[in-house]
Design an enzyme around this catalytic site. Structure first.
Site, PDB file in Angstrom:
ATOM      1  N   GLU A  81       0.809  -1.217   0.000  1.00 32.76           N
ATOM      2  CA  GLU A  81       0.000   0.000   0.000  1.00 32.76           C
ATOM      3  C   GLU A  81       0.845   1.271   0.000  1.00 32.76           C
ATOM      4  O   GLU A  81       0.761   2.070   0.936  1.00 32.76           O
ATOM      5  CB  GLU A  81      -0.910   0.011   1.231  1.00 32.76           C
ATOM      6  CG  GLU A  81      -1.732  -1.238   1.410  1.00 32.76           C
ATOM      7  CD  GLU A  81      -2.525  -1.262   2.716  1.00 32.76           C
ATOM      8  OE1 GLU A  81      -3.607  -1.842   2.732  1.00 32.76           O
ATOM      9  OE2 GLU A  81      -2.046  -0.671   3.720  1.00 32.76           O
ATOM     10  N   PRO A  82       1.666   1.489  -1.011  1.00 37.04           N
ATOM     11  CA  PRO A  82       2.471   2.714  -1.003  1.00 37.04           C
ATOM     12  C   PRO A  82       1.614   3.951  -1.261  1.00 37.04           C
ATOM     13  O   PRO A  82       0.718   3.918  -2.101  1.00 37.04           O
ATOM     14  CB  PRO A  82       3.446   2.482  -2.164  1.00 37.04           C
ATOM     15  CG  PRO A  82       2.704   1.583  -3.105  1.00 37.04           C
ATOM     16  CD  PRO A  82       1.854   0.685  -2.232  1.00 37.04           C
ATOM     17  N   ARG A 134       3.035   7.694  -0.178  1.00 36.90           N
ATOM     18  CA  ARG A 134       4.074   8.701  -0.368  1.00 36.90           C
ATOM     19  C   ARG A 134       4.999   8.383  -1.547  1.00 36.90           C
ATOM     20  O   ARG A 134       5.315   9.271  -2.344  1.00 36.90           O
ATOM     21  CB  ARG A 134       4.913   8.767   0.927  1.00 36.90           C
ATOM     22  CG  ARG A 134       5.951   9.860   0.981  1.00 36.90           C
ATOM     23  CD  ARG A 134       6.916   9.614   2.152  1.00 36.90           C
ATOM     24  NE  ARG A 134       6.212   9.287   3.389  1.00 36.90           N
ATOM     25  CZ  ARG A 134       5.795  10.170   4.277  1.00 36.90           C
ATOM     26  NH1 ARG A 134       6.020  11.444   4.083  1.00 36.90           N
ATOM     27  NH2 ARG A 134       5.161   9.784   5.367  1.00 36.90           N
ATOM     28  N   ARG A 159       3.543  19.467   7.314  1.00 39.34           N
ATOM     29  CA  ARG A 159       4.516  18.466   7.752  1.00 39.34           C
ATOM     30  C   ARG A 159       5.637  19.042   8.623  1.00 39.34           C
ATOM     31  O   ARG A 159       6.022  18.416   9.614  1.00 39.34           O
ATOM     32  CB  ARG A 159       5.097  17.697   6.562  1.00 39.34           C
ATOM     33  CG  ARG A 159       4.035  16.863   5.822  1.00 39.34           C
ATOM     34  CD  ARG A 159       4.631  15.974   4.742  1.00 39.34           C
ATOM     35  NE  ARG A 159       5.447  14.930   5.310  1.00 39.34           N
ATOM     36  CZ  ARG A 159       6.771  14.906   5.287  1.00 39.34           C
ATOM     37  NH1 ARG A 159       7.447  15.866   4.681  1.00 39.34           N
ATOM     38  NH2 ARG A 159       7.420  13.944   5.867  1.00 39.34           N
ATOM     39  N   TYR A 166       5.889  17.225  12.120  1.00 40.47           N
ATOM     40  CA  TYR A 166       6.973  16.250  12.293  1.00 40.47           C
ATOM     41  C   TYR A 166       8.347  16.897  12.349  1.00 40.47           C
ATOM     42  O   TYR A 166       9.357  16.184  12.428  1.00 40.47           O
ATOM     43  CB  TYR A 166       6.991  15.241  11.128  1.00 40.47           C
ATOM     44  CG  TYR A 166       5.660  14.646  10.748  1.00 40.47           C
ATOM     45  CD1 TYR A 166       4.857  14.029  11.709  1.00 40.47           C
ATOM     46  CD2 TYR A 166       5.212  14.670   9.439  1.00 40.47           C
ATOM     47  CE1 TYR A 166       3.636  13.479  11.356  1.00 40.47           C
ATOM     48  CE2 TYR A 166       3.997  14.114   9.069  1.00 40.47           C
ATOM     49  CZ  TYR A 166       3.203  13.523  10.038  1.00 40.47           C
ATOM     50  OH  TYR A 166       2.001  12.968   9.675  1.00 40.47           O
ATOM     51  N   CYS A 191       0.768  32.283  11.370  1.00 47.50           N
ATOM     52  CA  CYS A 191       1.041  32.834  12.693  1.00 47.50           C
ATOM     53  C   CYS A 191       1.452  31.741  13.676  1.00 47.50           C
ATOM     54  O   CYS A 191       0.774  31.504  14.682  1.00 47.50           O
ATOM     55  CB  CYS A 191      -0.194  33.575  13.178  1.00 47.50           C
ATOM     56  SG  CYS A 191      -0.750  34.788  11.975  1.00 47.50           S
ATOM     57  N   GLU A 192       2.517  31.032  13.349  1.00 48.98           N
ATOM     58  CA  GLU A 192       3.059  29.972  14.198  1.00 48.98           C
ATOM     59  C   GLU A 192       4.562  29.964  13.995  1.00 48.98           C
ATOM     60  O   GLU A 192       5.022  29.966  12.843  1.00 48.98           O
ATOM     61  CB  GLU A 192       2.543  28.592  13.750  1.00 48.98           C
ATOM     62  CG  GLU A 192       1.092  28.316  13.996  1.00 48.98           C
ATOM     63  CD  GLU A 192       0.826  27.735  15.364  1.00 48.98           C
ATOM     64  OE1 GLU A 192       1.726  27.036  15.905  1.00 48.98           O
ATOM     65  OE2 GLU A 192      -0.264  27.984  15.895  1.00 48.98           O
ATOM     66  N   TYR A 203       1.022  14.193   1.361  1.00 47.63           N
ATOM     67  CA  TYR A 203       0.741  14.710   2.717  1.00 47.63           C
ATOM     68  C   TYR A 203       0.970  16.211   2.830  1.00 47.63           C
ATOM     69  O   TYR A 203       1.333  16.706   3.895  1.00 47.63           O
ATOM     70  CB  TYR A 203       1.555  13.946   3.775  1.00 47.63           C
ATOM     71  CG  TYR A 203       1.282  12.461   3.740  1.00 47.63           C
ATOM     72  CD1 TYR A 203       0.053  11.963   4.151  1.00 47.63           C
ATOM     73  CD2 TYR A 203       2.219  11.563   3.257  1.00 47.63           C
ATOM     74  CE1 TYR A 203      -0.218  10.600   4.094  1.00 47.63           C
ATOM     75  CE2 TYR A 203       1.961  10.205   3.184  1.00 47.63           C
ATOM     76  CZ  TYR A 203       0.736   9.728   3.614  1.00 47.63           C
ATOM     77  OH  TYR A 203       0.470   8.390   3.547  1.00 47.63           O
TER      78      TYR A 203
END
Ligand SMILES: *Cc1c(COP(=O)(O)O)cnc(C)c1O
Length: 460
Positions: A317-318, A320, A356, A360, A387-388, A417
């Protein structure tokens, strides 16, 4: 017991380079190592992907804009099919799904993994054969399950005990639904703790170690409307080495043997999930798919011979690895700020189109396009507009010292993603997705407008 096998997702791989990987390009090979195979440099500092100029695409469609190289996606599908000729290759839609992508992977002979009634509905509405669809999810709603049964999905992967009775009640009396059980094999692998799903301390699957996988198998075998066809595991994501997969196959074959011993049933299918790493930065190594195929097949055949089991049909099930390297994001620089120690280059997108880095802590390698610069490169931090403080695309990457507002920055490895996880944060609106192939560009998904967003805001 949990085995930890892949501590360093970008470290050296003892098994060597990928024999079925993309053929090295004639020109620009180093510059474009992590770009789609079609990427070329063009006049005046421009670059093309699928024969389409990135600078022209930015002018024509605005920025931020995502380009998706259709031939790259198709070629990656073919690579998997060639490496695993006897297996079902099922594209994990959550990496990125649109109607066109569903068509491409269907035409290339892949199946589709979905994890909601929404992904399922989109795929079926655009003509994807439901029998080639696999439904996942650790918490499928009754609506998800009803939609899956009604639309006739091929296999549903059960992820909890409560789902078994719920499903049995939904399946009509005169039919049977094919089922797999998602198993936790106890293998730690993956690029970040948030994407390690092969161990007992996370929410997915049913554990072999505590017996809940075996218990679920017994319960499903007792349900006449459910047909248990196999077991499934997905040990994590952005896994760059083959070993964890081989270890998982060994454990899964062990479970197949126990099911045979306890119930006299030889399950015909084994699904070992996806999670194959891609390169996000130069020097990183993708999972070598050809070597994976050889090692998995050898382990499966040996293990089944030892246990005197027939070799089950494999599913992979690839997500990415099919779509990630096919995508390129193009941003425009809005501000350049030089502080004492750092140079911040702020672009017109960020965590609302690509969460991402914030999720991560990953970093990318943007490239200046659209003009030539003779300025000496300096190390900069490329940040988004949101604003982060965690809205950081790249850290310590070289860009020409004269980088300035109005410049274009292209970010490779942007296909997976990003937009599937995009949000409405700051009401910036999600960027368009443009398919590029053979010098032509076509809009797959248009830019999200303020009108789109305000249409849902119906109270006062
Ligand atoms: C996310 C997911 C995949 C795909 O993972 P990639 O890292 O994109 O290859 C496959 N199977 C399941 C069950 C998943 O949850």
């Amino acid at each position: 017991m949990t085995i930890s096998l892949s501590p360093d997702p970008v470290g050296p791989d003892p098994v060597g380079p990928d024999p079925v990987g993309p053929v090295p390009r004639r020109d620009d090979a180093e510059d474009f190592a992590i770009w789609p195979a079609s990427a070329r440099s063009a006049a005046d500092g421009d670059a093309t992907v699928g024969g389409v100029s990135l600078a022209e695409a930015a002018d024509r469609f605005g920025t931020p804009v995502y380009l998706l190289d259709e031939d790259e996606v198709r070629e990656r599908c073919r690579t998997y099919r060639a490496a695993f000729p006897d297996a079902d290759i099922v594209y994990a839609a959550k990496a990125f799904l649109s109607r066109a992508v569903a068509h491409w992977v269907r035409e290339e002979g892949l199946g589709l993994d979905v994890c909601s009634a929404g992904e399922l509905g989109l795929a079926v509405a655009t003509g994807f054969p439901p029998e080639r669809i696999v439904m996942h999810g650790n918490a499928k709603s009754p609506d998800d399950l009803r939609a899956a049964v009604r639309l006739g999905v091929g296999r549903i992967v059960v992820d909890s005990a409560s789902e078994i009775a719920r499903l049995a009640a939904i399946v009509p009396p005169d039919s049977r639904q094919q089922i797999m059980v998602r198993v936790v094999p106890g293998i730690a692998a993956g690029g970040h703790t948030a994407v390690r799903t092969g161990t007992d301390d996370q929410k997915f699957g049913l554990s072999i170690a505590d017996g809940s996988a075996q218990h679920a198998v017994a319960r499903i075998l007792g349900q006449p409307r459910l047909e248990l066809v196999g077991i499934h595991c997905h040990i994590g994501s952005q896994i760059a080495t083959v070993k964890p997969y081989v270890a998982a196959v060994r454990r899964m074959v062990g479970l197949l043997a126990r099911v045979r011993d306890q119930h006299g049933v030889e399950l015909p299918q084994l699904d070992i999930g996806g999670g194959h790493a891609i390169a996000y930065r130069p020097g990183e190594r993708p999972l070598p798919v050809g070597i994976l195929a050889g090692r998995v097949r050898a382990e499966l055949e040996d293990g089944c011979a030892r246990a005197r089991l027939p070799v089950p049909r494999l599913t992979l099930e690839p997500g990415r690895a099919v779509i990630g390297p096919a995508g390129v994001a193009v941003y425009r620089v809005l501000a350049v700020k030089r502080t004492g120690e750092r140079t911040f280059v702020a672009v017109d997108g960020g965590m609302s189109d690509n969460p991402r880095p914030a999720l991560y802590g990953v970093r990318y390698t943007p490239r200046l396009i659209g003009r030539r610069s003779a300025a000496a490169p300096g190390l900069v931090t490329v940040v988004g507009r949101h604003c982060e403080a965690g809205d950081v695309l790249a850290d310590g990457v070289p860009l020409p010292g004269d980088v300035r507002p109005g410049d274009l920055l292209a970010v490779p490895a942007a296909g997976a993603y990003h937009l599937s996880m995009a949000s409405g944060y700051n009401l910036v609106g999600r960027p368009p997705v443009i398919a590029v192939a053979q010098g032509r560009a076509r809009v797959l998904i248009r830019r999200e407008s303020l009108d789109d967003m305000s249409r849902r805001d119906i109270g006062l």
